[in-house]
Write a protein that holds these residues in place. Structure first.
Motif, PDB file in Angstrom:
ATOM      1  N   ARG A  38       0.320   3.465 -25.339  1.00  0.00           N
ATOM      2  CA  ARG A  38      -0.195   4.795 -25.021  1.00  0.00           C
ATOM      3  C   ARG A  38      -1.534   5.013 -25.697  1.00  0.00           C
ATOM      4  O   ARG A  38      -1.848   4.388 -26.712  1.00  0.00           O
ATOM      5  CB  ARG A  38       0.795   5.881 -25.442  1.00  0.00           C
ATOM      6  N   VAL A  48       3.917   1.387 -27.970  1.00  0.00           N
ATOM      7  CA  VAL A  48       5.063   2.296 -27.915  1.00  0.00           C
ATOM      8  C   VAL A  48       6.347   1.478 -28.027  1.00  0.00           C
ATOM      9  O   VAL A  48       7.130   1.646 -28.957  1.00  0.00           O
ATOM     10  CB  VAL A  48       5.070   3.117 -26.623  1.00  0.00           C
ATOM     11  N   SER A  62       6.046   5.438 -34.895  1.00  0.00           N
ATOM     12  CA  SER A  62       6.139   6.869 -34.612  1.00  0.00           C
ATOM     13  C   SER A  62       7.204   7.214 -33.578  1.00  0.00           C
ATOM     14  O   SER A  62       7.552   8.395 -33.427  1.00  0.00           O
ATOM     15  CB  SER A  62       4.788   7.397 -34.144  1.00  0.00           C
ATOM     16  N   VAL A  63       7.739   6.232 -32.872  1.00  0.00           N
ATOM     17  CA  VAL A  63       8.724   6.526 -31.829  1.00  0.00           C
ATOM     18  C   VAL A  63      10.111   5.966 -32.148  1.00  0.00           C
ATOM     19  O   VAL A  63      11.056   6.218 -31.398  1.00  0.00           O
ATOM     20  CB  VAL A  63       8.260   6.008 -30.452  1.00  0.00           C
ATOM     21  N   MET A  83      12.550   8.580 -23.312  1.00  0.00           N
ATOM     22  CA  MET A  83      11.877   9.278 -24.413  1.00  0.00           C
ATOM     23  C   MET A  83      12.616  10.578 -24.697  1.00  0.00           C
ATOM     24  O   MET A  83      12.660  11.468 -23.851  1.00  0.00           O
ATOM     25  CB  MET A  83      10.422   9.561 -24.042  1.00  0.00           C
ATOM     26  N   LEU A  86      10.869  14.643 -27.688  1.00  0.00           N
ATOM     27  CA  LEU A  86       9.416  14.544 -27.557  1.00  0.00           C
ATOM     28  C   LEU A  86       8.695  15.586 -28.400  1.00  0.00           C
ATOM     29  O   LEU A  86       9.176  16.722 -28.560  1.00  0.00           O
ATOM     30  CB  LEU A  86       9.023  14.678 -26.094  1.00  0.00           C
ATOM     31  N   ASP A  90       3.163  13.179 -29.007  1.00  0.00           N
ATOM     32  CA  ASP A  90       3.457  12.115 -28.048  1.00  0.00           C
ATOM     33  C   ASP A  90       2.604  12.241 -26.793  1.00  0.00           C
ATOM     34  O   ASP A  90       2.641  11.354 -25.927  1.00  0.00           O
ATOM     35  CB  ASP A  90       4.931  12.153 -27.639  1.00  0.00           C
ATOM     36  N   TYR A  94       0.325   6.911 -20.850  1.00  0.00           N
ATOM     37  CA  TYR A  94       1.208   5.789 -21.137  1.00  0.00           C
ATOM     38  C   TYR A  94       0.941   4.671 -20.135  1.00  0.00           C
ATOM     39  O   TYR A  94       0.984   4.893 -18.921  1.00  0.00           O
ATOM     40  CB  TYR A  94       2.661   6.238 -21.069  1.00  0.00           C
TER      41      TYR A  94
END
Length: 122
Positions: A38, A48, A62-63, A83, A86, A90, A94
């Motif tokens: 992303r 990601v 971060s995810v 996902m 959120l 974010d 993407y």
């Protein structure tokens, strides 16, 4: 010719969920790695999540714990990114990315999709 087609982006409120899909089409013999990166405005493109042909996964820090990448067993050459939870941070475009071995080729080549916008409102 190879296409990576993304779908599933959109606008969602913070705390909500989205599912992104990426399908690779063309004269594909094998897929080594397939996944998502992303890019937010003014920032570098970042990892990601990716999924290898052997089933291994790697996530951006971060995810982790919020996003899950999986192979779509109902659609050939398709992965999806679930996902959850959120956050406004974010918000980004993407991009699907894949290492593909095409008919007539001896090495894998790397391909990018056109990108799909994900916007998370606070």
């Amino acid at each position: 010719q190879v296409d990576l087609v993304e779908s599933g982006g959109g606008l969602v409120q913070a705390g909500g969920s989205l599912r992104l899909f990426c399908t690779a089409s063309g004269s594909i013999r094998s897929i080594n790695v397939m996944g998502w990166y992303r890019q937010a405005p003014g920032k570098q493109r970042e990892l990601v999540a990716v999924l290898t042909s052997g089933g291994s996964t790697k996530y951006g820090d971060s995810v982790k714990g919020r996003f899950t990448i999986s192979r779509d067993n109902n659609a050939k050459n398709t992965v999806y990114l679930q996902m959850n939870g959120l956050k406004p941070e974010d918000t980004a475009v993407y991009y699907c990315n894949a290492d593909l071995l095409l008919d007539g080729r001896s090495d894998y080549d790397n391909y990018w999709g056109q990108g799909t916008q994900v916007t998370v409102s606070s």
